[in-house]
Enzyme design. Structure first.
Site, mmCIF file in Angstrom:
data_model
loop_
_atom_site.group_PDB
_atom_site.id
_atom_site.type_symbol
_atom_site.label_atom_id
_atom_site.label_comp_id
_atom_site.label_asym_id
_atom_site.label_seq_id
_atom_site.Cartn_x
_atom_site.Cartn_y
_atom_site.Cartn_z
ATOM 1 N N LYS A 73 -8.632 5.214 -20.566
ATOM 2 C CA LYS A 73 -8.947 5.577 -21.955
ATOM 3 C C LYS A 73 -7.683 5.425 -22.814
ATOM 4 O O LYS A 73 -7.131 4.344 -22.861
ATOM 5 C CB LYS A 73 -9.549 6.983 -21.977
ATOM 6 N N TYR A 103 -17.491 15.255 -17.248
ATOM 7 C CA TYR A 103 -17.798 13.862 -16.887
ATOM 8 C C TYR A 103 -18.729 13.833 -15.672
ATOM 9 O O TYR A 103 -18.382 14.346 -14.602
ATOM 10 C CB TYR A 103 -16.493 13.111 -16.614
ATOM 11 N N ASP A 127 -8.815 18.046 -15.823
ATOM 12 C CA ASP A 127 -9.013 16.660 -16.256
ATOM 13 C C ASP A 127 -8.578 16.606 -17.723
ATOM 14 O O ASP A 127 -9.221 17.189 -18.590
ATOM 15 C CB ASP A 127 -10.487 16.262 -16.085
ATOM 16 N N ARG A 149 0.844 -1.208 0.000
ATOM 17 C CA ARG A 149 0.000 0.000 0.000
ATOM 18 C C ARG A 149 0.875 1.252 0.000
ATOM 19 O O ARG A 149 0.467 2.308 -0.442
ATOM 20 C CB ARG A 149 -0.977 -0.002 1.194
HETATM 21 C C1 PLP Z 1 -13.781 8.085 -17.971
HETATM 22 C C2 PLP Z 1 -13.544 9.438 -17.427
HETATM 23 C C3 PLP Z 1 -13.348 9.638 -16.054
HETATM 24 C C4 PLP Z 1 -13.454 8.513 -15.057
HETATM 25 O O1 PLP Z 1 -12.435 7.588 -15.203
HETATM 26 P P1 PLP Z 1 -12.533 6.036 -14.749
HETATM 27 O O2 PLP Z 1 -11.206 5.497 -15.117
HETATM 28 O O3 PLP Z 1 -13.679 5.442 -15.517
HETATM 29 O O4 PLP Z 1 -12.802 6.038 -13.285
HETATM 30 C C5 PLP Z 1 -13.079 10.923 -15.624
HETATM 31 N N1 PLP Z 1 -13.009 11.960 -16.483
HETATM 32 C C6 PLP Z 1 -13.212 11.806 -17.800
HETATM 33 C C7 PLP Z 1 -13.130 12.992 -18.698
HETATM 34 C C8 PLP Z 1 -13.491 10.545 -18.309
HETATM 35 O O5 PLP Z 1 -13.705 10.408 -19.620
#
Ligand code: PLP
Length: 369
Positions: free
Chosen positions: A195, A101, A170, A49
């Site tokens: 992604k 998101y 983000d 951890r």
């Molecule tokens: C998919 C996504 C998230 C969340 O990510 P996870 O890996 O699914 O938890 C946050 N911000 C954006 C812009 C996303 O496309």
């Protein structure tokens, strides 16, 4: 010499450049929860951890891309939640995009608002003019998911700074190869590495990047205390994806632009959103701050039935949520409650040969009109 190398070359040779004779060239998956620890509880590793060498290698690799210190998480939402945990205190105000998101707003509303945090929202397109007075944290998402609105990061960063707020960007839809919010004044970058970064639709992961040593320590502490640790197998998959990020992204960006252009001139399409299109309302600001425009294209078809038919019938589209993987995919975002028309489709370009993808999309659209 290393100063002049691209980030992706440095990422690729980060580990292999330091190997001792006999060490494996491929990154070992250190599947262990605990480490040999006789005597005093110190040394480089003692419990996973707190740190695992496979995870640390991936953090160093993403650190090269971000030119920052990086903490990796088991999902994008875990990364975002850790920033909220580390930064927000009762009485604080947080400003987030109303069109970003959706789970970010859901998380704040469910867990942080009841603890005395004020949630304010603003459309991405208006972020550069938003009232940030009294904000502790401002979040942006540019291009936004799913609407592909863009805001001027440098302008938002300057305004956040003068309001005394931290700016968190983000960067999931762009990736650090296409856009560097930290260079433009953001304090923190968060990403869903699920992604394009991992890129093969086979693992959830995310990261936080910052050049502020105190914020970095606060986020790391948060992860250690909350236990949001990525496992070494998943960290390996992220590492493996990162090695081909530039190649995949080049193809995905080219595919998205070519498909957006083809859609734009098609009679079955009511509107197309892609910041790479010359006539997109966000093209000028995107040109200033992006090196590529990402894999997502938004298109609006006549209605829900046309949208579902397009997604089902197009032979190179898988019907799935998410984006940034090797297979092109699409979905109707209204099904999640996003504030978009019923016929709005989020199209995510994969790495298929461009001519094949454009032909498949165009021929499927032809059957709708
Ligand atoms: C998919 C996504 C998230 C969340 O990510 P996870 O890996 O699914 O938890 C946050 N911000 C954006 C812009 C996303 O496309």
């Amino acid at each position: 010499m290393t100063d002049t190398l691209s980030r992706i070359s440095r990422l690729l040779h980060h580990r292999t450049g330091r190997l001792a004779k006999g060490e494996p060239v491929s990154l070992p998956i250190m599947a262990t929860s605990t480490f040999h620890l006789p005597g005093a509880p110190d040394g480089s590793h003692f419990y996973a951890r707190n740190g695992n060498p496979t995870v640390e290698t991936v953090e160093a690799e993403i650190g090269i891309l971000e030119d920052a210190q990086v903490v990796v998480f088991p999902s994008g939402m875990a990364a975002i939640a850790s920033v909220f945990q580390a930064v927000l205190r009762p009485g604080d105000t947080v400003l987030v995009p109303s069109d970003g998101y959706y789970n970010v707003r859901n998380l704040l509303a469910a867990q942080f608002v009841p603890m005395g945090i004020t949630l304010r929202t603003c459309p991405t397109a208006e972020m550069a003019a938003a009232d940030m007075a009294g904000c502790r944290l401002v979040q942006i998402e540019t291009p936004s998911n799913p609407g592909l609105a863009v805001c001027d990061i440098a302008t938002v960063a300057a305004r956040a700074r003068s309001a005394g707020a931290l700016l968190m960007a983000d960067n999931t839809t762009a990736t650090p190869l296409c856009q560097q919010p930290l260079d433009l004044g953001a304090d923190i970058v968060v990403m869903s590495d699920t992604k394009a970064m991992a890129g093969h639709s086979d693992v959830l992961c995310g990261h936080v990047a910052t050049r502020d040593a105190d914020l970095f320590e606060a986020i790391k502490t948060c992860r250690r205390l909350s236990g949001a640790i990525i496992g070494p197998f998943d960290a390996y998959l992220l590492h493996r994806g990162l090695e081909t990020l530039e190649l995949r992204l080049d193809r995905m960006n080219a595919n998205a632009l070519a498909v957006a252009r083809a859609m734009q001139s098609h009679p079955a399409v009511l509107s197309v959103h892609y910041p790479g299109l010359g006539n997109d309302p966000f093209h000028q600001v995107a040109m200033r701050q992006m090196k590529g425009f990402g894999p997502i294209v938004g298109l609006t078809l006549a209605d829900e039935a046309s949208a579902e038919q397009f997604i089902d019938d197009c032979p190179l589209l898988s019907s799935a949520t998410s984006f940034g993987g090797v297979h092109s995919s699409a979905e109707r975002r209204a099904r999640w409650g996003d504030d978009v028309p019923d016929g709005f489709v989020r199209f995510a370009a994969g790495i298929e040969p461009t001519a094949d993808l454009v032909a498949a999309v165009t021929q499927t659209l032809d059957t709708l009109s």
